[in-house]
Scaffold this motif. Structure first.
Motif, PDB file in Angstrom:
ATOM      1  N   GLY A 188      11.194  10.013  -4.146  1.00 60.74           N
ATOM      2  CA  GLY A 188      11.180  11.033  -3.100  1.00 60.74           C
ATOM      3  C   GLY A 188       9.761  11.469  -2.796  1.00 60.74           C
ATOM      4  N   ASN A 189       9.574  12.750  -2.548  1.00 61.80           N
ATOM      5  CA  ASN A 189       8.237  13.302  -2.283  1.00 61.80           C
ATOM      6  C   ASN A 189       7.598  13.771  -3.589  1.00 61.80           C
ATOM      7  OD1 ASN A 189       9.774  14.502   0.611  1.00 61.80           O
ATOM      8  ND2 ASN A 189       8.101  13.023   0.656  1.00 61.80           N
ATOM      9  N   LEU A 190       7.411  12.822  -4.482  1.00 62.40           N
ATOM     10  CA  LEU A 190       6.781  13.107  -5.772  1.00 62.40           C
ATOM     11  C   LEU A 190       5.458  13.838  -5.545  1.00 62.40           C
ATOM     12  CD1 LEU A 190       6.477  12.629  -8.894  1.00 62.40           C
ATOM     13  CD2 LEU A 190       5.300  10.497  -8.275  1.00 62.40           C
ATOM     14  N   THR A 191       5.241  14.937  -6.258  1.00 63.03           N
ATOM     15  CA  THR A 191       4.000  15.701  -6.154  1.00 63.03           C
ATOM     16  C   THR A 191       3.356  15.802  -7.528  1.00 63.03           C
ATOM     17  OG1 THR A 191       4.813  16.976  -4.258  1.00 63.03           O
ATOM     18  CG2 THR A 191       2.988  17.923  -5.507  1.00 63.03           C
ATOM     19  N   ILE A 192       2.075  15.443  -7.581  1.00 69.82           N
ATOM     20  CA  ILE A 192       1.345  15.430  -8.852  1.00 69.82           C
ATOM     21  C   ILE A 192       0.035  16.200  -8.684  1.00 69.82           C
ATOM     22  CG2 ILE A 192       2.374  13.288  -9.671  1.00 69.82           C
ATOM     23  CD1 ILE A 192      -0.054  11.784  -8.699  1.00 69.82           C
ATOM     24  N   PRO A 193      -0.534  16.716  -9.786  1.00 69.52           N
ATOM     25  CA  PRO A 193      -1.785  17.479  -9.673  1.00 69.52           C
ATOM     26  C   PRO A 193      -2.977  16.581  -9.404  1.00 69.52           C
ATOM     27  CG  PRO A 193      -1.080  17.352 -11.956  1.00 69.52           C
ATOM     28  CD  PRO A 193       0.030  16.758 -11.148  1.00 69.52           C
ATOM     29  N   LEU A 194      -3.950  17.110  -8.664  1.00 76.76           N
ATOM     30  CA  LEU A 194      -5.210  16.410  -8.452  1.00 76.76           C
ATOM     31  C   LEU A 194      -6.093  16.518  -9.692  1.00 76.76           C
ATOM     32  CD1 LEU A 194      -6.285  17.495  -4.842  1.00 76.76           C
ATOM     33  CD2 LEU A 194      -4.934  15.506  -5.532  1.00 76.76           C
TER      34      LEU A 194
ATOM     35  N   LEU B 212       0.834  -1.186   0.000  1.00 78.70           N
ATOM     36  CA  LEU B 212       0.000   0.000   0.000  1.00 78.70           C
ATOM     37  C   LEU B 212       0.875   1.245   0.000  1.00 78.70           C
ATOM     38  CD1 LEU B 212      -3.101   0.201  -0.004  1.00 78.70           C
ATOM     39  CD2 LEU B 212      -2.981   0.703   2.447  1.00 78.70           C
ATOM     40  N   VAL B 213       0.496   2.222  -0.825  1.00 79.35           N
ATOM     41  CA  VAL B 213       1.221   3.486  -0.933  1.00 79.35           C
ATOM     42  C   VAL B 213       0.344   4.584  -0.346  1.00 79.35           C
ATOM     43  CG1 VAL B 213       2.228   5.148  -2.550  1.00 79.35           C
ATOM     44  CG2 VAL B 213       2.397   2.690  -3.018  1.00 79.35           C
ATOM     45  N   GLU B 214       0.955   5.484   0.417  1.00 83.83           N
ATOM     46  CA  GLU B 214       0.206   6.556   1.077  1.00 83.83           C
ATOM     47  C   GLU B 214       0.562   7.904   0.475  1.00 83.83           C
ATOM     48  OE1 GLU B 214       0.148   8.231   5.599  1.00 83.83           O
ATOM     49  OE2 GLU B 214      -0.212   6.066   5.359  1.00 83.83           O
ATOM     50  N   TRP B 215      -0.466   8.729   0.242  1.00 80.13           N
ATOM     51  CA  TRP B 215      -0.306  10.046  -0.368  1.00 80.13           C
ATOM     52  C   TRP B 215      -0.952  11.108   0.513  1.00 80.13           C
ATOM     53  CZ3 TRP B 215       1.759  10.573  -5.485  1.00 80.13           C
ATOM     54  CH2 TRP B 215       1.982   9.370  -6.160  1.00 80.13           C
ATOM     55  N   ARG B 216      -0.334  12.277   0.566  1.00 74.62           N
ATOM     56  CA  ARG B 216      -0.979  13.423   1.196  1.00 74.62           C
ATOM     57  C   ARG B 216      -1.723  14.201   0.119  1.00 74.62           C
ATOM     58  NH1 ARG B 216       3.130  16.104   2.835  1.00 74.62           N
ATOM     59  NH2 ARG B 216       3.183  15.368   4.997  1.00 74.62           N
ATOM     60  N   VAL B 217      -2.999  14.420   0.350  1.00 77.20           N
ATOM     61  CA  VAL B 217      -3.849  15.112  -0.616  1.00 77.20           C
ATOM     62  C   VAL B 217      -4.144  16.506  -0.079  1.00 77.20           C
ATOM     63  CG1 VAL B 217      -6.086  15.102  -1.761  1.00 77.20           C
ATOM     64  CG2 VAL B 217      -4.817  12.962  -1.487  1.00 77.20           C
TER      65      VAL B 217
ATOM     66  N   ALA C 132      -4.062  23.285  -2.441  1.00 81.27           N
ATOM     67  CA  ALA C 132      -2.974  23.390  -3.420  1.00 81.27           C
ATOM     68  C   ALA C 132      -3.276  22.628  -4.704  1.00 81.27           C
ATOM     69  CB  ALA C 132      -1.673  22.884  -2.806  1.00 81.27           C
ATOM     70  N   GLY C 133      -4.233  21.691  -4.633  1.00 78.60           N
ATOM     71  CA  GLY C 133      -4.560  20.882  -5.798  1.00 78.60           C
ATOM     72  C   GLY C 133      -3.492  19.866  -6.134  1.00 78.60           C
ATOM     73  N   THR C 134      -2.881  19.275  -5.095  1.00 77.10           N
ATOM     74  CA  THR C 134      -1.775  18.345  -5.322  1.00 77.10           C
ATOM     75  C   THR C 134      -1.903  17.106  -4.435  1.00 77.10           C
ATOM     76  OG1 THR C 134      -0.414  19.442  -3.647  1.00 77.10           O
ATOM     77  CG2 THR C 134      -0.150  20.164  -5.941  1.00 77.10           C
ATOM     78  N   ALA C 135      -1.241  16.044  -4.868  1.00 79.57           N
ATOM     79  CA  ALA C 135      -1.041  14.839  -4.067  1.00 79.57           C
ATOM     80  C   ALA C 135       0.458  14.588  -3.981  1.00 79.57           C
ATOM     81  CB  ALA C 135      -1.748  13.646  -4.689  1.00 79.57           C
ATOM     82  N   THR C 136       0.951  14.337  -2.761  1.00 77.86           N
ATOM     83  CA  THR C 136       2.383  14.147  -2.527  1.00 77.86           C
ATOM     84  C   THR C 136       2.633  12.765  -1.942  1.00 77.86           C
ATOM     85  OG1 THR C 136       2.697  16.508  -2.139  1.00 77.86           O
ATOM     86  CG2 THR C 136       4.420  15.031  -1.324  1.00 77.86           C
ATOM     87  N   LEU C 137       3.572  12.042  -2.535  1.00 78.59           N
ATOM     88  CA  LEU C 137       3.923  10.709  -2.074  1.00 78.59           C
ATOM     89  C   LEU C 137       4.551  10.774  -0.687  1.00 78.59           C
ATOM     90  CD1 LEU C 137       4.216   7.676  -2.743  1.00 78.59           C
ATOM     91  CD2 LEU C 137       6.392   8.229  -3.856  1.00 78.59           C
ATOM     92  N   LEU C 138       3.971  10.015   0.266  1.00 77.90           N
ATOM     93  CA  LEU C 138       4.494   9.995   1.629  1.00 77.90           C
ATOM     94  C   LEU C 138       5.299   8.737   1.925  1.00 77.90           C
ATOM     95  CD1 LEU C 138       1.459  11.331   3.728  1.00 77.90           C
ATOM     96  CD2 LEU C 138       3.477  12.590   2.949  1.00 77.90           C
ATOM     97  N   LYS C 139       4.731   7.572   1.647  1.00 82.38           N
ATOM     98  CA  LYS C 139       5.424   6.315   1.906  1.00 82.38           C
ATOM     99  C   LYS C 139       4.811   5.225   1.035  1.00 82.38           C
ATOM    100  CE  LYS C 139       2.708   5.408   6.109  1.00 82.38           C
ATOM    101  NZ  LYS C 139       2.752   5.195   7.541  1.00 82.38           N
ATOM    102  N   PRO C 140       5.637   4.229   0.726  1.00 80.85           N
ATOM    103  CA  PRO C 140       6.998   3.978   1.216  1.00 80.85           C
ATOM    104  C   PRO C 140       8.021   4.911   0.576  1.00 80.85           C
ATOM    105  CG  PRO C 140       6.430   2.400  -0.491  1.00 80.85           C
ATOM    106  CD  PRO C 140       5.192   3.205  -0.239  1.00 80.85           C
TER     107      PRO C 140
END
Length: 306
Positions: free
Chosen positions: A129-135, A107-112, A116-124
């Motif tokens: 890294g902290n990949l950030t993509i648009p919502l 399972l991968v966790e993202w901060r939404v 800001a209209g973004t999702a950022t990779l938290l873990k693993p």
């Protein structure tokens, strides 16, 4: 033209002729919430068993088999700050010889961040890294009750809609569903904060949502597969496996639409589609795949007959 605020207390993992949770009329708007595919709500807690749980069904007054239900997706907004995806592509989207090389699927966790209209990779932790993509919030699974008393799992899709996982089902889109049962019985769920074409890891960024939609009814207009439009395109949806059958359903429904509403015979429609059609891949993970057949409205503006 009423606006209904509905807070669900139970959910369904099959789309069918369940007892309606609310009766609404053509022209009404509903503001409600959905849980994510894992059954988690706005507090990131499990409130119902997993499996794309659906809010609804909503009974649309006067809807009868042979009508068309129009669903305008007014707003789709994540209502929490954490979303989840899977970490590895599905075995059916790689060469069979490569399947044994796929690692364990975690399972991968993202901060939404809605503001800001973004999702950022938290873990693993990965090399991303902290990949950030648009919502691009969307509904993965929604539709009407199918015919003949069927209750079809939210793991799959068919003429009634269902788990299509098409990234184009965003706010501002109008969806047309064939009506198979009295009241149509509209279900909605499986929100994704964003998703790539095909849902090839088996998930988008799964998250709970606040959803607003408006319904209209077109009496006596029979369609066979979902039709849709946004500002730029009309598009049709075919759900089946193998993928070529999904293409056939979507293309056939587009030909019917061009004939019925734009006055194009088969030759005229074929010439237009042959050089101008666009196809998008919806779901290629579930039991039924989804293909979308698209045509730019600018090509059609002089032709519409109704």
């Amino acid at each position: 033209m009423a606006t209904h605020h509905f807070q669900p207390t139970h959910y369904y993992t099959a789309i069918g002729s369940h007892p309606p949770v609310l009766h609404i009329a053509s022209g009404d708007t509903v503001i409600t919430t959905t849980v994510d595919a894992f059954g988690k709500g706005a507090g990131d807690e499990e409130v119902t068993p997993r499996g794309n749980p659906q809010t609804g069904p909503f009974y649309i007054e006067d809807a009868e088999p042979g009508d068309t239900l129009v669903v305008e997706l007014d707003r789709i907004s994540p209502n929490r700050s954490i979303g989840y995806t899977r970490s590895v592509v599905a075995p059916n989207v790689v060469d069979p010889s490569y399947v044994r090389e796929l690692p364990e699927n975690d399972l991968v966790e993202w901060r939404v961040d809605n503001k800001a209209g973004t999702a950022t990779l938290l873990k693993p932790g990965t090399r991303l890294g902290n990949l950030t993509i648009p919502l691009a919030p969307m509904l993965g699974c929604f539709g009407v009750a199918p015919s003949e008393g069927q209750a079809i799992s939210t793991a799959t899709s068919a003429e009634h809609g269902g788990n299509m996982d098409y990234r184009g089902f965003v706010a501002g889109v109008t969806v047309y569903f064939p009506v198979f049962v009295p009241g149509a019985l509209l279900h909605a769920g499986d929100g994704h904060a964003t998703q790539g074409d095909g849902e090839i890891v088996g998930t988008g960024i799964e998250i709970s949502m606040e959803v607003q939609f408006t319904v209209r009814l077109i009496k006596g207009k029979r369609i066979r597969w979902p039709r849709c439009e946004n500002q730029e395109y009309i598009f049709t949806v075919g759900n089946a496996r193998p993928l070529d059958q999904a293409v056939q359903h979507a293309t056939t429904e587009m030909l019917r639409w061009l004939n019925e509403d734009y006055g194009l015979d088969t030759v005229s429609a074929s010439i237009l589609l042959g050089q101008c059609v666009e196809y998008d891949l919806g779901n290629i993970f579930d039991p039924a795949y989804t293909m979308v057949c698209k045509l730019r409205k600018a090509l059609l503006s002089p032709l519409r007959t109704e």
